[in-house]
Design an enzyme around this catalytic site. Structure first.
Site, PDB file in Angstrom:
ATOM      1  N   CYS A   2      -0.154  -8.116  -5.448  1.00  0.00           N
ATOM      2  CA  CYS A   2       0.191  -9.302  -6.342  1.00  0.00           C
ATOM      3  C   CYS A   2       0.900  -8.868  -7.649  1.00  0.00           C
ATOM      4  CB  CYS A   2      -0.894  -9.911  -6.773  1.00  0.00           C
ATOM      5  SG  CYS A   2      -2.074 -10.459  -5.439  1.00  0.00           S
ATOM      6  N   ARG A  27       6.873  -6.981  -4.134  1.00  0.00           N
ATOM      7  CA  ARG A  27       5.358  -6.474  -4.133  1.00  0.00           C
ATOM      8  C   ARG A  27       4.754  -7.071  -2.857  1.00  0.00           C
ATOM      9  NH1 ARG A  27       3.827  -3.618  -8.655  1.00  0.00           N
ATOM     10  NH2 ARG A  27       1.593  -4.321  -8.202  1.00  0.00           N
ATOM     11  N   TRP A  79      -0.838 -12.391  -3.143  1.00  0.00           N
ATOM     12  CA  TRP A  79      -0.916 -11.939  -1.903  1.00  0.00           C
ATOM     13  C   TRP A  79      -2.333 -12.064  -1.353  1.00  0.00           C
ATOM     14  CZ3 TRP A  79      -3.324  -7.867   0.996  1.00  0.00           C
ATOM     15  CH2 TRP A  79      -2.765  -7.504   2.294  1.00  0.00           C
ATOM     16  N   ASN A 105      -4.729  -9.457 -10.601  1.00  0.00           N
ATOM     17  CA  ASN A 105      -4.733  -8.541  -9.363  1.00  0.00           C
ATOM     18  C   ASN A 105      -5.960  -7.733  -8.923  1.00  0.00           C
ATOM     19  OD1 ASN A 105      -2.217  -9.355  -9.416  1.00  0.00           O
ATOM     20  ND2 ASN A 105      -1.090  -7.495 -10.258  1.00  0.00           N
ATOM     21  N   GLY A 106      -6.117  -7.663  -7.981  1.00  0.00           N
ATOM     22  CA  GLY A 106      -7.409  -6.816  -7.335  1.00  0.00           C
ATOM     23  C   GLY A 106      -8.398  -7.475  -6.655  1.00  0.00           C
ATOM     24  N   GLU A 486       6.449   8.573  11.295  1.00  0.00           N
ATOM     25  CA  GLU A 486       7.062   7.729  10.238  1.00  0.00           C
ATOM     26  C   GLU A 486       7.900   6.807  10.805  1.00  0.00           C
ATOM     27  OE1 GLU A 486       8.477   6.257   6.680  1.00  0.00           O
ATOM     28  OE2 GLU A 486       6.554   7.107   7.200  1.00  0.00           O
ATOM     29  N   LYS A 490       7.967   2.635  10.387  1.00  0.00           N
ATOM     30  CA  LYS A 490       9.002   2.166  10.091  1.00  0.00           C
ATOM     31  C   LYS A 490       9.476   0.790  10.937  1.00  0.00           C
ATOM     32  CE  LYS A 490       9.837   3.614   6.177  1.00  0.00           C
ATOM     33  NZ  LYS A 490       8.428   3.589   6.195  1.00  0.00           N
ATOM     34  N   GLU A 493       6.803  -1.815  10.593  1.00  0.00           N
ATOM     35  CA  GLU A 493       6.647  -2.564   9.410  1.00  0.00           C
ATOM     36  C   GLU A 493       7.959  -3.934   9.545  1.00  0.00           C
ATOM     37  OE1 GLU A 493       5.099   0.329   5.812  1.00  0.00           O
ATOM     38  OE2 GLU A 493       7.042   0.894   6.789  1.00  0.00           O
ATOM     39  N   HIS A 509      -1.544  13.948  28.712  1.00  0.00           N
ATOM     40  CA  HIS A 509      -3.031  13.734  28.530  1.00  0.00           C
ATOM     41  C   HIS A 509      -3.144  12.145  28.390  1.00  0.00           C
ATOM     42  CE1 HIS A 509      -3.721  18.122  28.221  1.00  0.00           C
ATOM     43  NE2 HIS A 509      -2.756  18.261  27.531  1.00  0.00           N
ATOM     44  N   LYS A 604       4.201  -3.925  -1.580  1.00  0.00           N
ATOM     45  CA  LYS A 604       4.772  -2.484  -1.905  1.00  0.00           C
ATOM     46  C   LYS A 604       3.789  -1.515  -2.657  1.00  0.00           C
ATOM     47  CE  LYS A 604       8.000   0.455  -2.657  1.00  0.00           C
ATOM     48  NZ  LYS A 604       8.778   0.912  -1.588  1.00  0.00           N
TER      49      LYS A 604
END
Length: 609
Positions: A2, A27, A79, A105-106, A486, A490, A493, A509, A604
């Site tokens: 947030c 963010r 958020w 925030n939190g 990675e 990407k 996301e 396997h 973010k």
């Protein structure tokens, strides 16, 4: 996650708050709101005026009345954690008498217990959020000053917070506090700002003060003071933000992600600049605070990060083992502190975070410090919490990264690990010849990255062909496996296509059962001593009618398409092989019409667990 913005001064506050929120949109959020302090009537308290909206900042802006005057205010992008996105769950939150307004925030861990107690006392809640609990606590405090009201209330809560508080009876100030979630003060000329990120401040001031955990501040138009949540005064010296406001603009690109991918050649040049020592075939890393004797005493290195930073740490661990011959491994910081790890005095710990504020990483650092470990940081943001709490470290100098998904910071972080590995290697057993070889490879990286970026049109065509895939597999061996991880992340996301990454050696396997024409495989195939092993994996996939896209130094006969990348030293090849896969994810998401800079459900800077 947030975003918080606040202002006190002489200017009309609503446009400033809206501009600040727009700067923080990257963010991640799902609702927004602001509250301002109106002019008080004669003999009365100031009036708090609030507007909130589910959705984007533009929706909030459309709801702000034309006459909405005031010179003090706080604003927020939320958020969702406690309660779904909605107007009533959006911040700020006011008490029933419209005296207290707060943005937060939190996460307040004991919010449920506090809510039950408040409801038993007759308090009626208007939202499902944990934050509203704190609003009522402050409003019900009998303390005489706003600072003391906030301090008393914070003693009752458990969890993380970055807060800003307005009170109608104390209209000349904003009180802020931090515990685990960033709070930054901006120092202006007879005006003061507060934000959760310097991005919201740099267009107005570059003089900032970053609060520490357990620290509070009172800001007035012409002054500020900082103190602990216990009431002791602290000394805070403003520092100058490194980047200009223009660094946060798109610079002619359609998205921040595209801009940041395109900046990587310059960003890598920046992380190398001034650090290479040709005389001794090594590098200077002055911020490590680790002398040669201490470096030789290190018996193991443990790297901690989350998401993309964890993947960079995996490549970094490989570089350290290859060049410095120190046993090294990487682990998700989010898991590390919960398994009661053995903290060895001969182990050097490295915390990796783009923002320098990632809560899981910061909490791991604090646990390690409590147990007497030596911890270094590899971060992008100067003066961030992890940078301040660690014993030393390396700044990656990628510049501001606005898109939620990381590209240039990932690349620069891996280059920073290459520098660290070279530095440690030359202290230990790495020869002058190998040192020169790695330095030559490092210097070649910016031009080679630029060469890869020139093939964007070709990569876009390939992405368009794969955009209809429902799932994709990424494979690589040893150095190539973290690149596959990675690249898989990407794609997930920003395109929302399901993707998984496996070591190529693990195909037989289990994952080989998934291979079919509808499941494309992206294979990392460098020209190294495992080339034939990688080609054998491609044979296995092709024998089962699988589609293959190879990222390689030469055309791969069994691949349906090959993206060619220039060859560097084997240790540095992973840096280059990740670049085209960033473009592949980008153009796949573009073809699917995704909101690339603000992917759903993501933020973010993850400052909560």
């Amino acid at each position: 996650m947030c975003g918080i913005v606040g202002y006190i001064g002489r200017r009309d506050v609503a446009p400033l708050l809206l501009e600040g929120l727009q700067r923080l949109e990257y963010r991640g959020y799902d609702s927004a709101g602001l509250v301002i302090t109106g002019k008080p009537a004669a003999g009365k308290s100031a009036a708090l005026k609030m507007v909130k909206a589910k959705g984007r900042v533009r929706e909030l802006e459309s709801r702000v009345p034309k006459r909405f005057a005031g010179t003090t205010g706080i604003a927020h992008t939320r958020w969702a954690t406690h309660g779904a996105p909605s107007d009533h769950n959006a911040h700020p939150h006011l008490d029933p008498e419209n005296k207290v307004a707060i943005v937060h925030n939190g996460i307040i861990d004991n919010a449920t217990d506090l809510r039950v107690k408040l409801e038993a006392d007759g308090v009626v809640f208007l939202s499902e959020t944990d934050t509203e609990v704190l609003t009522h606590l402050i409003a019900r405090s009998q303390a005489e000053t706003l600072e003391e009201k906030v301090r008393q209330s914070l003693k009752l809560v458990e969890g993380t917070y970055g807060i800003a508080v307005l009170h109608a009876d104390f209209a000349d100030r904003i009180v802020v506090a931090r515990n685990g979630s960033p709070v930054v003060l901006g120092i202006g000329e007879k005006e003061m700002f507060v934000a959760s990120d310097v991005a919201a401040l740099v267009s107005h001031t570059r003089q900032v003060v970053t609060l520490d955990d357990g620290e509070m501040a009172t800001i007035k138009a012409d002054d500020f003071r900082t103190y602990t949540t216990e009431g002791s005064r602290t000394s805070a010296t403003p520092t100058t933000v490194e980047w200009e406001a223009e660094s946060y603009d798109m610079g002619g690109h359609d998205t921040y992600m595209h801009k940041e991918i395109s900046e990587q050649a310059d960003a890598v040049d920046r992380v190398l600049r001034g650090r290479i020592d040709d005389r001794f075939s090594t590098v200077h890393l002055g911020g490590l605070n680790l002398d040669a004797r201490e470096a030789r005493g290190v018996r193991r290195i443990k790297i901690l990060g989350c998401g993309t930073s964890y993947h960079a740490g995996l490549i970094g661990a490989g570089l350290i083992e290859s060049l410095a011959r120190i046993p090294a491994d990487a682990e998700p910081a989010s898991e590390f502190r919960y398994r009661n790890p053995v903290v060895d005095p001969d182990t050097l710990y490295i915390a990796v975070s783009q923002s320098g504020e990632t809560y899981d990483v910061l909490a791991a650092v604090q646990e390690l410090k409590r147990k007497g470990a030596r911890v270094l940081g590899v971060v992008n943001v100067v003066g961030s919490a992890i940078a301040r709490e660690t014993d030393g470290g390396v700044y990656v100098h990628a510049g501001p990264e606005v898109c939620v998904v990381s590209t240039k910071c990932f690349t620069n972080t891996v280059v920073a690990f290459a520098l660290l590995a070279l530095h440690l290697g030359r202290i230990r057993d790495l020869s002058v010849a190998d040192g020169k070889r790695i330095i030559t490879g490092l210097r070649a990286l910016p031009a080679q990255i630029a060469e890869i970026l020139e093939s964007e049109a070709e990569i876009k065509k390939i992405a368009d062909e794969y955009a209809d895939a429902k799932s994709m597999m990424f494979i690589g061996r040893v150095r190539g496996y973290p690149v596959a991880l990675e690249a898989s992340l990407k794609l997930k996301e920003i395109s929302y296509i399901h993707a998984e990454a496996y070591p190529a050696s693990e195909l037989k396997h289990g994952p080989l059962a998934l291979i079919e024409p509808a499941l494309p495989t992206v294979a990392i195939v460098p020209d190294d001593d495992l080339l034939e092993k990688n080609r054998a994996a491609l044979e296995e996939i092709k024998a089962r009618s699988g589609r293959i896209l190879a990222v390689a130094h030469q055309e791969q006969p069994k691949a349906d398409q090959t993206i060619l990348v220039p060859k560097n030293e084997p240790e540095l090849d992973p840096i280059l092989m990740g670049i085209p896969l960033q473009l592949l994810a980008y153009h796949t998401a573009l073809a699917l019409g995704r909101d690339i800079d603000k992917p759903r459900n993501l933020a973010k800077s993850v400052t909560v667990e």
